[in-house]
Design a protein around this motif. Sequence first.
Motif, PDB file in Angstrom:
ATOM      1  N   LEU A   1      -8.614 -18.409  -4.349  1.00 55.88           N
ATOM      2  CA  LEU A   1      -8.275 -17.885  -3.026  1.00 55.88           C
ATOM      3  C   LEU A   1      -7.026 -17.029  -3.110  1.00 55.88           C
ATOM      4  O   LEU A   1      -6.049 -17.423  -3.749  1.00 55.88           O
ATOM      5  N   LYS A   2      -7.067 -15.874  -2.496  1.00 61.06           N
ATOM      6  CA  LYS A   2      -5.876 -15.023  -2.492  1.00 61.06           C
ATOM      7  C   LYS A   2      -5.006 -15.393  -1.293  1.00 61.06           C
ATOM      8  O   LYS A   2      -4.793 -14.584  -0.376  1.00 61.06           O
ATOM      9  N   ARG A   3      -4.559 -16.626  -1.322  1.00 63.80           N
ATOM     10  CA  ARG A   3      -3.751 -17.123  -0.220  1.00 63.80           C
ATOM     11  C   ARG A   3      -2.504 -17.800  -0.764  1.00 63.80           C
ATOM     12  O   ARG A   3      -2.493 -18.302  -1.887  1.00 63.80           O
ATOM     13  N   CYS A   4      -1.493 -17.834   0.045  1.00 64.53           N
ATOM     14  CA  CYS A   4      -0.269 -18.547  -0.306  1.00 64.53           C
ATOM     15  C   CYS A   4      -0.546 -20.055  -0.200  1.00 64.53           C
ATOM     16  O   CYS A   4      -1.328 -20.504   0.646  1.00 64.53           O
ATOM     17  N   GLY A   5       0.085 -20.814  -1.058  1.00 59.21           N
ATOM     18  CA  GLY A   5      -0.106 -22.261  -1.037  1.00 59.21           C
ATOM     19  C   GLY A   5       0.260 -22.878   0.306  1.00 59.21           C
ATOM     20  O   GLY A   5      -0.413 -23.769   0.811  1.00 59.21           O
ATOM     21  N   LYS A   6       1.308 -22.341   0.870  1.00 58.16           N
ATOM     22  CA  LYS A   6       1.727 -22.843   2.176  1.00 58.16           C
ATOM     23  C   LYS A   6       0.653 -22.595   3.218  1.00 58.16           C
ATOM     24  O   LYS A   6       0.409 -23.411   4.097  1.00 58.16           O
TER      25      LYS A   6
ATOM     26  N   LEU B   1      -2.805 -24.555  -5.882  1.00 57.54           N
ATOM     27  CA  LEU B   1      -4.175 -24.725  -5.398  1.00 57.54           C
ATOM     28  C   LEU B   1      -4.956 -23.422  -5.216  1.00 57.54           C
ATOM     29  O   LEU B   1      -6.086 -23.304  -5.722  1.00 57.54           O
ATOM     30  N   PRO B   2      -4.415 -22.431  -4.513  1.00 55.18           N
ATOM     31  CA  PRO B   2      -5.216 -21.224  -4.279  1.00 55.18           C
ATOM     32  C   PRO B   2      -5.702 -20.560  -5.550  1.00 55.18           C
ATOM     33  O   PRO B   2      -6.841 -20.050  -5.591  1.00 55.18           O
ATOM     34  N   GLN B   3      -4.872 -20.561  -6.587  1.00 56.89           N
ATOM     35  CA  GLN B   3      -5.296 -19.957  -7.854  1.00 56.89           C
ATOM     36  C   GLN B   3      -6.470 -20.717  -8.451  1.00 56.89           C
ATOM     37  O   GLN B   3      -7.430 -20.129  -8.938  1.00 56.89           O
ATOM     38  N   LYS B   4      -6.347 -22.046  -8.369  1.00 58.37           N
ATOM     39  CA  LYS B   4      -7.400 -22.895  -8.932  1.00 58.37           C
ATOM     40  C   LYS B   4      -8.750 -22.582  -8.336  1.00 58.37           C
ATOM     41  O   LYS B   4      -9.775 -22.587  -9.015  1.00 58.37           O
TER      42      LYS B   4
ATOM     43  N   GLU C   1     -13.496 -18.512   3.121  1.00 59.97           N
ATOM     44  CA  GLU C   1     -12.246 -19.107   2.623  1.00 59.97           C
ATOM     45  C   GLU C   1     -12.133 -20.562   3.078  1.00 59.97           C
ATOM     46  O   GLU C   1     -11.751 -21.441   2.297  1.00 59.97           O
ATOM     47  N   ASP C   2     -12.454 -20.774   4.344  1.00 60.68           N
ATOM     48  CA  ASP C   2     -12.414 -22.140   4.873  1.00 60.68           C
ATOM     49  C   ASP C   2     -13.306 -23.062   4.045  1.00 60.68           C
ATOM     50  O   ASP C   2     -12.907 -24.165   3.653  1.00 60.68           O
ATOM     51  N   ALA C   3     -14.512 -22.574   3.779  1.00 54.08           N
ATOM     52  CA  ALA C   3     -15.482 -23.391   3.050  1.00 54.08           C
ATOM     53  C   ALA C   3     -14.969 -23.717   1.645  1.00 54.08           C
ATOM     54  O   ALA C   3     -15.056 -24.863   1.182  1.00 54.08           O
ATOM     55  N   LYS C   4     -14.413 -22.705   0.983  1.00 52.79           N
ATOM     56  CA  LYS C   4     -13.881 -22.921  -0.371  1.00 52.79           C
ATOM     57  C   LYS C   4     -12.813 -23.993  -0.368  1.00 52.79           C
ATOM     58  O   LYS C   4     -12.829 -24.923  -1.174  1.00 52.79           O
ATOM     59  N   LEU C   5     -11.875 -23.822   0.518  1.00 56.51           N
ATOM     60  CA  LEU C   5     -10.747 -24.753   0.572  1.00 56.51           C
ATOM     61  C   LEU C   5     -11.215 -26.165   0.927  1.00 56.51           C
ATOM     62  O   LEU C   5     -10.847 -27.151   0.285  1.00 56.51           O
TER      63      LEU C   5
ATOM     64  N   GLY D   1      -9.203 -33.361  -3.788  1.00 52.68           N
ATOM     65  CA  GLY D   1      -7.865 -33.463  -3.223  1.00 52.68           C
ATOM     66  C   GLY D   1      -7.107 -32.184  -3.469  1.00 52.68           C
ATOM     67  O   GLY D   1      -7.644 -31.255  -4.103  1.00 52.68           O
ATOM     68  N   TYR D   2      -5.887 -32.092  -2.997  1.00 50.77           N
ATOM     69  CA  TYR D   2      -5.180 -30.827  -3.189  1.00 50.77           C
ATOM     70  C   TYR D   2      -4.456 -30.779  -4.526  1.00 50.77           C
ATOM     71  O   TYR D   2      -3.854 -29.759  -4.898  1.00 50.77           O
ATOM     72  N   GLY D   3      -4.515 -31.853  -5.275  1.00 51.58           N
ATOM     73  CA  GLY D   3      -3.995 -31.833  -6.640  1.00 51.58           C
ATOM     74  C   GLY D   3      -2.494 -31.985  -6.752  1.00 51.58           C
ATOM     75  O   GLY D   3      -1.928 -31.749  -7.826  1.00 51.58           O
ATOM     76  N   GLY D   4      -1.871 -32.363  -5.680  1.00 55.47           N
ATOM     77  CA  GLY D   4      -0.433 -32.619  -5.746  1.00 55.47           C
ATOM     78  C   GLY D   4       0.421 -31.368  -5.793  1.00 55.47           C
ATOM     79  O   GLY D   4       1.637 -31.449  -5.956  1.00 55.47           O
ATOM     80  N   ASN D   5      -0.206 -30.221  -5.671  1.00 58.62           N
ATOM     81  CA  ASN D   5       0.569 -28.987  -5.723  1.00 58.62           C
ATOM     82  C   ASN D   5      -0.131 -27.894  -4.919  1.00 58.62           C
ATOM     83  O   ASN D   5      -1.072 -27.253  -5.389  1.00 58.62           O
ATOM     84  N   TRP D   6       0.349 -27.696  -3.750  1.00 61.32           N
ATOM     85  CA  TRP D   6      -0.265 -26.701  -2.877  1.00 61.32           C
ATOM     86  C   TRP D   6      -0.110 -25.294  -3.431  1.00 61.32           C
ATOM     87  O   TRP D   6      -0.975 -24.443  -3.259  1.00 61.32           O
TER      88      TRP D   6
END
Length: 331
Positions: free
Chosen positions: A47-52, A41-44, A21-25, A33-38
């Motif tokens: 990652l099955k993680r919360c944006g926060k 981001l995970p969906q993009k 997961e770390d590597a992906k992110l 970049g994070y694309g202006g919207n955290w």
Amino acid sequence: MGRAPCCDKANVKKGPWSPLEDAKLKTYIEQHGYGGNWIALPQKIGLKRCGKSCRLRWLNYLRPNIVHGGFSEEEEDLICSLYDSIGSRWSIIAAQLSGRTDNDIKNYWNTRLKKKLIGKQRKYQQTQASRVSSLRQEMKREPYFTVASGSLTQTSNWPSEHNSSVHMQAANSNNVSIQYNDLNNQTSLMNLLLNNNAVTATFNSQIACDIPFQQEQQAYAITMNMVNPINSGSGTCLASNIFQGFEIFPNDLRELVCVDPQQIDGSMQSFYGMETMDIANNNGSNNNTPTESTSWGDISSFVYSPNLVSDYEGCPQGIPQTITFEESRYF
DNA sequence: AACTTTGACAACCGCAATGGC
DNA sequence: CGCCATTGCGGTTGTCAAAGT
């Protein structure tokens, strides 16, 4: 109807991040970049993680130039000093230490620095306790003394009803002498002290007198403050300021005089915070007095004297009436 | 060796601030 | 100007390893 959750909790992984997961992110953010919207981001990046959670992971761990652990003494000093002046504004403190995150600093403070400062404080207490102890011996030998003050600025709360044991008299237009001729009467002394709600003392560094009596002045003035019943809020900062390094003294005082334990416990609660609340609980005494914070809101006043000023200024109006000792005689 | 406690660090949660519409 | 999504922050909790019993 609460607010909509920032993500679908059911489909979001929680807990420690895996290296994958770390590597992906990391890879994605470094490239795009994070694309202006955290939140998005995970969906993009699958990652099955919360944006926060992604944001936090990046900011606190993955982003370049992060330094973990190994805080230098300079950094510690800076953290303490900043905490002293601005409190737990971790993000601001972190901004002053390059490569450090607010989370890291917060953790370091809570797990190490706080305890370190307690240790220093305890050491200091022990020194002061032995001083106070020897002072007590001296007071027992010499139960009568007079304080002549060149600048007694306010004594409006001095309890006239205790004139039988305490005498105040004007020595001349500028000087007031306070005589204690009944210090052996411990109950009288205690009553006097407990009824002085708003008398505090500042010590003039230019006092020129023999050391034992200087100590006695300090101990007396500190005692006066220490046994003041501290009302909700109003006296807390006063006590925490003037008590610096004298936490051990209340026990001495307990032995010295008969006191309503609730009053002492209440005062000490305000000063110590949680630890003393526990003590108070064990004593079975009332502990409804709210503490400032369940964590170390006011630890700064323990060690960093500059905070005295700000704490003092933070006191509600009309609290301190100052007695400045400038001259003394010992009979 | 097994269990408990403690300490350090990572991560989460809730709320306030911010900014776009 | 108000609403709402997003961000940022600080407090709190969870996890795990080390130390202690």
